[in-house]
Design an enzyme around this catalytic site. Structure first.
Site, PDB file in Angstrom:
ATOM      1  N   LYS A   1       0.828  -1.198   0.000  1.00  0.00           N
ATOM      2  CA  LYS A   1       0.000   0.000   0.000  1.00  0.00           C
ATOM      3  C   LYS A   1       0.868   1.257   0.000  1.00  0.00           C
ATOM      4  O   LYS A   1       0.683   2.161  -0.827  1.00  0.00           O
ATOM      5  CB  LYS A   1      -0.912   0.014   1.228  1.00  0.00           C
ATOM      6  CG  LYS A   1      -1.863   1.195   1.265  1.00  0.00           C
ATOM      7  CD  LYS A   1      -2.444   1.422   2.648  1.00  0.00           C
ATOM      8  CE  LYS A   1      -1.455   2.184   3.522  1.00  0.00           C
ATOM      9  NZ  LYS A   1      -2.034   2.642   4.795  1.00  0.00           N
TER      10      LYS A   1
ATOM     11  N   ASP B   1      -6.293   0.635   1.038  1.00  0.00           N
ATOM     12  CA  ASP B   1      -6.339   0.973   2.461  1.00  0.00           C
ATOM     13  C   ASP B   1      -7.699   0.561   3.013  1.00  0.00           C
ATOM     14  O   ASP B   1      -8.488  -0.108   2.334  1.00  0.00           O
ATOM     15  CB  ASP B   1      -6.066   2.466   2.673  1.00  0.00           C
ATOM     16  CG  ASP B   1      -7.212   3.338   2.188  1.00  0.00           C
ATOM     17  OD1 ASP B   1      -8.118   2.824   1.487  1.00  0.00           O
ATOM     18  OD2 ASP B   1      -7.206   4.544   2.508  1.00  0.00           O
TER      19      ASP B   1
END
Length: 359
Positions: free
Chosen positions: A218, A236
């Protein structure tokens, strides 16, 4: 016929005739005797009197409701009315893979019109600052990070400076972001790795970034997509939630979600798709109470109805610029339609960091 045969015939037939003429063979059942009938009628009359309330007269026997068993009563009971929920037509029938892909891409186009200014909501001036800020953003808001990093980068502007810092001093600076001891170890570790392995520069490859302490896929895609122009899907907590609500995936694994969503959209859309979905999740499609009644993509959302559907009540749930409140960045891009976020209490705007609008 001999005398003995005649005698035998008389002995066999006599008992039969006597039994047939015996009164006991025509005995009347006890329940049909006059006394039994009178007792039964008396009991029924008493029961009817007890069932009638004072001041009322008993109803005729023929009008009495027939007795029903519990099973019969359950079968004839009126069914409970189901609470009606409004849902788009596509959510009420099975959806093909092709239909889902078309709907998903239309959602992306609609979100592009709603959030043409979507951007990373972390203040940064260079790849190093974005990398550190993204690591600090775990388990906290981008606003809190943006209020914290000006003092951090003013004191440690380069990887070399941060790698040589005193850990206790770094902990004190980033304390507001939470988990400050673990985060201090991560950002000082990645600063040392950048200094020792990459000449003080942030690498532009996924395989290099994920080797840095505290950096996962991420964080790596945030840096790659917003600094180096390398497409990536940032999964996320907001992206995970909306991807499931939109019916793009059923998985809870970020890596699987990334792979499944990547198959739906062209690679060129990945970075901006991430920004738009995250923007929508923060402003309208909240985790606990989505503002369904104020959502611009309700006809495309299978999860419509999970949140507040009344338009007036839903508008009160909107956040940031959609609700008329400041955003998360102290220095947002020029096309941001909302108000900049306030600095940390006691810090003058722009005192520690200026020109942090690069995106």
């Amino acid at each position: 016929m001999s005398k003995r045969s005649k005698a035998a015939n008389r002995d066999d037939s006599l008992p039969v005739e006597r039994v047939a003429k015996t009164p006991a063979a025509k005995k009347t059942p006890a329940s049909k005797t006059p006394a039994a009938k009178k007792a039964t009628a008396s009991k029924k009359a008493t029961a009817r009197k007890k069932a009638v309330a004072p001041g009322e007269t008993a109803a005729p026997r023929k009008a009495a409701a027939p007795k029903r068993t519990a099973a019969a009563a359950k079968k004839t009971a009126a069914p409970k009315k189901a609470v009606a929920t409004v849902a788009p037509a596509g959510a009420r029938k099975a959806e093909s893979r092709l239909g889902m892909v078309r709907r998903a891409r239309r959602i992306n186009r609609e979100l592009a019109e709603v959030y043409p200014y979507a951007h990373p909501e972390l203040d940064f001036r260079n790849p190093f600052e974005l990398l550190v800020a993204t690591v600090l953003s775990a388990q906290t808001t981008d606003l809190r990070v943006n209020q914290t990093t000006p003092a951090l980068f003013a004191r440690y502007p380069t990887p070399e400076d941060l790698a040589a810092a005193v850990p206790e001093e770094v902990e004190e600076l980033i304390r507001p972001t939470g988990f400050f001891r673990a985060k201090t170890k991560s950002i000082m570790g990645l600063a040392a790795a950048l200094r020792d392995d990459f000449g003080g520069e942030v690498p532009g490859r996924l395989e290099d970034l994920v080797k840095l302490p505290g950096v996962g896929r991420k964080t790596a895609f945030v840096v790659l997509g917003n600094v180096f122009g390398v497409p990536g899907i940032t999964v996320d907590t907001h992206f995970m939630r909306l991807a499931r609500r939109f019916g793009w995936t059923e998985s809870d694994d970020p890596v699987k979600i990334e792979a499944e969503v990547a198959e739906i959209f062209p690679k060129s859309d990945w970075t901006m798709l991430s920004h738009r979905v995250i923007f929508h999740g923060r402003r309208i499609c909240h985790a606990r109470k989505p503002a369904c009644g104020a959502c611009p993509i309700t006809p495309l959302c299978p999860a419509y109805g999970e949140g507040e559907t009344d338009p007036e009540k839903a508008r009160k749930l909107l956040k940031y610029e959609k609700g008329g409140f400041p955003g998360q960045r102290l220095n947002p891009p020029a096309d941001y339609p909302g108000r900049p976020a306030p600095p940390a209490p006691g810090v003058a705007p722009g005192a520690a960091q200026n020109d942090t609008g690069a995106a």
